[in-house]
Design a protein around this motif. Structure first.
Motif: not given
Length: 275
Positions: A35-47
């Protein structure tokens, strides 16, 4: 064979702008963790989509980190590998993640860095300011009085000082730096690094503050401010300020004497008062 060890926390740096700055090791790690813990999943998803990474995402940000940490640590203790990413750059550097890393280490979980982009270091590398000794200050206080107070504390530092600043406060911060560090102190604004409108402007603080105030384009995007440390000229100014302060305090209260000596010589008032 997977290179990702189970039950570990992988702290992964992501690009600060250009998507192709994500390293091959970072891509492999993000693909293989549970799993990836992301600060903002919406921001990170395109990357992640850009690099064909379909690993599940969970949110870990300033507002939920305290509550989310225990569950993530339990997952790692049970054998899951977890990657931590922020919206841009290296996690924990003015970004969330400190509580998770601290809790993981306290639980005996191995924390593994996957290094990469960091806006502060990228800016320092192209600023042309002394880089052998520097200090990272992150964001200055938003309120003017607190910001100026913090700058007064830094005015005597001999190291290059690196700040992050929001676009809507960069002009105000530069004006405060000019007033407190001095008009001739070297400074650099590194803006939108690795992006289409990247600019790196280096001038004495008086000129840089005026240029940014007059150009709305330089008040947009992600900003890193770098200011040279106090040099020989500043040392001479401080010495003269201390001389004037010593004379004035014979007749005036120390606080008023320091204020007047600073106004006369341009030396930092706080250093005169405390020195």
């Amino acid at each position: 064979m997977s290179a990702v060890q189970p039950g570990c926390l992988w702290v992964v740096a992501t690009p600060i702008g250009h998507r192709d700055d994500l390293s091959a090791r970072a891509i492999a790690t993000l693909r293989e963790v549970a799993v990836i813990a992301a600060e903002d999943t919406r921001h990170s998803r395109p990357l992640l989509v850009h690099h064909n990474i379909d690993t599940p995402l969970i949110a870990l940000h300033d507002y939920n980190e305290r509550d989310a940490v225990d569950a993530i640590v339990r997952r790692m203790a049970a054998g899951d590998s977890v990657a931590l990413i922020s919206d841009a750059g290296t996690p924990l550097i003015s970004d969330p993640g400190f509580r998770l890393v601290r809790a993981a280490r306290a639980a005996g979980i191995r924390c593994i860095p996957v290094p990469g982009a960091c806006a502060a270091i990228a800016a320092l590398s192209v600023a042309g300011l002394p880089s052998d000794r520097f200090v990272f200050e992150g964001f200055l206080p938003a309120k003017a009085a607190a910001r100026r107070s913090r700058l007064q504390e830094l005015a005597g530092d001999a190291r290059t000082v690196i700040f992050y600043e929001s676009s809507h406060r960069v002009a105000e911060s530069l004006a405060d730096m000019r007033d407190i560090f001095g008009a001739t102190r070297e400074a650099v604004l590194a803006r939108e690094l690795t992006k289409m409108f990247e600019t790196v402007l280096g001038e004495p603080l008086a000129e840089l503050a005026a240029r940014v105030a007059a150009d709305p384009d330089q008040q947009r995007g992600e900003c890193v401010l770098l200011v040279a440390g106090r040099g020989e000229e500043a040392d001479a100014k401080l010495a003269e300020g201390q001389r004037i302060f010593a004379i004035l305090r014979e007749e005036l209260p120390p606080a008023k004497a320091a204020k007047m000596a600073a106004a006369i010589t341009g030396a930092p008032r706080k250093l005169l008062y405390e020195g």
